[in-house]
Scaffold this motif. Structure first.
Motif, mmCIF file in Angstrom:
data_model
loop_
_atom_site.group_PDB
_atom_site.id
_atom_site.type_symbol
_atom_site.label_atom_id
_atom_site.label_comp_id
_atom_site.label_asym_id
_atom_site.label_seq_id
_atom_site.Cartn_x
_atom_site.Cartn_y
_atom_site.Cartn_z
ATOM 1 N N VAL A 146 63.883 60.432 -1.117
ATOM 2 C CA VAL A 146 64.392 61.125 -2.291
ATOM 3 C C VAL A 146 64.456 62.614 -1.989
ATOM 4 O O VAL A 146 63.471 63.207 -1.536
ATOM 5 N N VAL A 147 65.611 63.202 -2.239
ATOM 6 C CA VAL A 147 65.749 64.659 -2.183
ATOM 7 C C VAL A 147 65.364 65.165 -3.563
ATOM 8 O O VAL A 147 65.853 64.661 -4.579
ATOM 9 N N ASP A 148 64.481 66.141 -3.615
ATOM 10 C CA ASP A 148 64.032 66.712 -4.881
ATOM 11 C C ASP A 148 63.933 68.225 -4.699
ATOM 12 O O ASP A 148 62.859 68.768 -4.456
ATOM 13 N N THR A 173 70.065 72.741 -8.067
ATOM 14 C CA THR A 173 71.242 72.117 -7.487
ATOM 15 C C THR A 173 71.725 72.985 -6.337
ATOM 16 O O THR A 173 71.860 74.196 -6.476
ATOM 17 N N THR A 174 71.960 72.342 -5.194
ATOM 18 C CA THR A 174 72.229 73.055 -3.956
ATOM 19 C C THR A 174 73.392 72.425 -3.212
ATOM 20 O O THR A 174 73.558 71.220 -3.218
ATOM 21 N N SER A 175 74.175 73.262 -2.561
ATOM 22 C CA SER A 175 75.260 72.793 -1.709
ATOM 23 C C SER A 175 74.723 72.670 -0.286
ATOM 24 O O SER A 175 74.454 73.677 0.363
ATOM 25 N N LEU A 176 74.531 71.445 0.179
ATOM 26 C CA LEU A 176 74.064 71.218 1.541
ATOM 27 C C LEU A 176 75.246 71.368 2.488
ATOM 28 O O LEU A 176 76.354 70.936 2.184
ATOM 29 N N GLU A 177 75.004 71.953 3.639
ATOM 30 C CA GLU A 177 76.074 72.169 4.608
ATOM 31 C C GLU A 177 75.860 71.286 5.826
ATOM 32 O O GLU A 177 74.724 70.960 6.181
ATOM 33 N N ASP A 178 76.954 70.922 6.477
ATOM 34 C CA ASP A 178 76.878 70.181 7.723
ATOM 35 C C ASP A 178 76.021 70.980 8.697
ATOM 36 O O ASP A 178 76.255 72.175 8.904
ATOM 37 N N GLY A 179 74.993 70.349 9.260
ATOM 38 C CA GLY A 179 74.097 71.037 10.184
ATOM 39 C C GLY A 179 72.793 71.494 9.569
ATOM 40 O O GLY A 179 71.885 71.922 10.280
ATOM 41 N N ASP A 180 72.672 71.411 8.233
ATOM 42 C CA ASP A 180 71.387 71.699 7.599
ATOM 43 C C ASP A 180 70.437 70.541 7.893
ATOM 44 O O ASP A 180 70.844 69.490 8.383
ATOM 45 N N ALA A 181 69.175 70.736 7.569
ATOM 46 C CA ALA A 181 68.184 69.664 7.700
ATOM 47 C C ALA A 181 67.329 69.629 6.439
ATOM 48 O O ALA A 181 67.079 70.660 5.816
ATOM 49 N N LEU A 182 66.899 68.436 6.089
ATOM 50 C CA LEU A 182 65.956 68.236 4.995
ATOM 51 C C LEU A 182 64.617 67.882 5.616
ATOM 52 O O LEU A 182 64.547 67.048 6.520
ATOM 53 N N GLU A 183 63.563 68.533 5.155
ATOM 54 C CA GLU A 183 62.231 68.249 5.684
ATOM 55 C C GLU A 183 61.496 67.335 4.723
ATOM 56 O O GLU A 183 61.336 67.653 3.542
ATOM 57 N N LEU A 184 61.055 66.202 5.241
ATOM 58 C CA LEU A 184 60.296 65.251 4.443
ATOM 59 C C LEU A 184 58.859 65.720 4.297
ATOM 60 O O LEU A 184 58.390 66.588 5.053
ATOM 61 N N ARG A 227 68.560 66.288 -7.112
ATOM 62 C CA ARG A 227 67.645 65.157 -6.957
ATOM 63 C C ARG A 227 68.478 63.901 -6.768
ATOM 64 O O ARG A 227 69.329 63.576 -7.604
ATOM 65 N N LYS A 228 68.207 63.198 -5.661
ATOM 66 C CA LYS A 228 68.987 62.003 -5.374
ATOM 67 C C LYS A 228 68.291 61.166 -4.313
ATOM 68 O O LYS A 228 67.673 61.698 -3.397
#
Length: 155
Positions: free
Chosen positions: A45-47, A51-62, A33-34
Motif C-alpha cells: 500500500v502506498v500511503d 496526493t503526489t505525481s510519481l515520475e518514471d524513475g522514482d522509487a517508493l521505500e517500503l 493512497r493506493k
C-alpha cells in the motif's frame, strides 16, 4: 490489508535498474493512497502524506527498507510534428498534458485535439509508449508533486 507492506516514503529519481517495479500509466502515477502490486507480485500500500505525481524513475521505500521502482507504462499516444512552438502553444492552451521531445511533442490519444492539430498543419503519428509529460509551472507537476528544491511560486 494490515499484513501488507506500506510505502510512505517517495525517493525522487531513486530507482535502480535491478529493482522490482510497479508499472503505472500517467493517471495511475497520480496518487496518495493506493494498493499496488509489483511486476514480481509483491502487494503493498502506498500511503503518502499528500496526493503526489510519481515520475518514471522514482522509487517508493517500503517500511522494511526495500525499494520499489516506479516505471511509466506504455500508453496510446500521438506523436506531433510540425511547427512545435505554435503547436505546443495550442496544446497548452487546452491544458492538455504534453511531453516535449527534441523533434516532436507527445500527447495522449484524443481525437478532438488531433483534429485541431492536423488543422494547424501538424503531422500526427499514433504510437504506444511510456507517457511522461512536462510538469506544471514552477516544477509543481500536475496539481501536487514532490519537491525538488525551492521555487519562485508559493501557495
Amino acid at each position: 490489508m494490515s499484513n501488507l507492506e506500506v510505502a510512505q516514503v517517495l525517493l525522487p529519481g531513486g530507482a535502480e535498474a535491478e529493482m522490482d517495479a510497479v508499472v503505472l500509466d500517467y493517471e495511475g502515477r497520480f496518487l496518495r493512497r493506493k494498493r499496488l502490486e509489483t511486476k514480481a507480485g509483491l502487494a503493498f500500500v502506498v500511503d503518502l502524506e499528500k496526493t503526489t505525481s510519481l515520475e518514471d524513475g522514482d522509487a517508493l521505500e517500503l517500511g522494511d527498507g526495500r525499494r520499489v521502482a516506479v516505471r511509466a507504462a506504455p500508453e496510446e499516444v500521438l506523436e506531433v510534428r510540425g511547427v512545435l512552438p505554435r503547436l505546443a502553444w495550442h496544446i497548452g492552451n487546452r491544458h492538455t498534458p504534453c511531453q516535449v521531445c527534441g523533434d516532436h511533442l507527445v500527447i495522449r490519444r484524443d481525437p478532438v485535439i488531433r483534429h485541431m492539430l492536423e488543422h494547424l498543419g501538424a503531422a500526427i503519428t499514433e504510437s504506444e509508449r511510456p507517457f511522461t509529460p512536462e510538469g506544471g509551472a514552477y516544477g509543481h507537476g500536475r496539481t501536487h508533486s514532490h519537491e525538488h528544491g525551492a521555487t519562485a511560486h508559493a501557495h
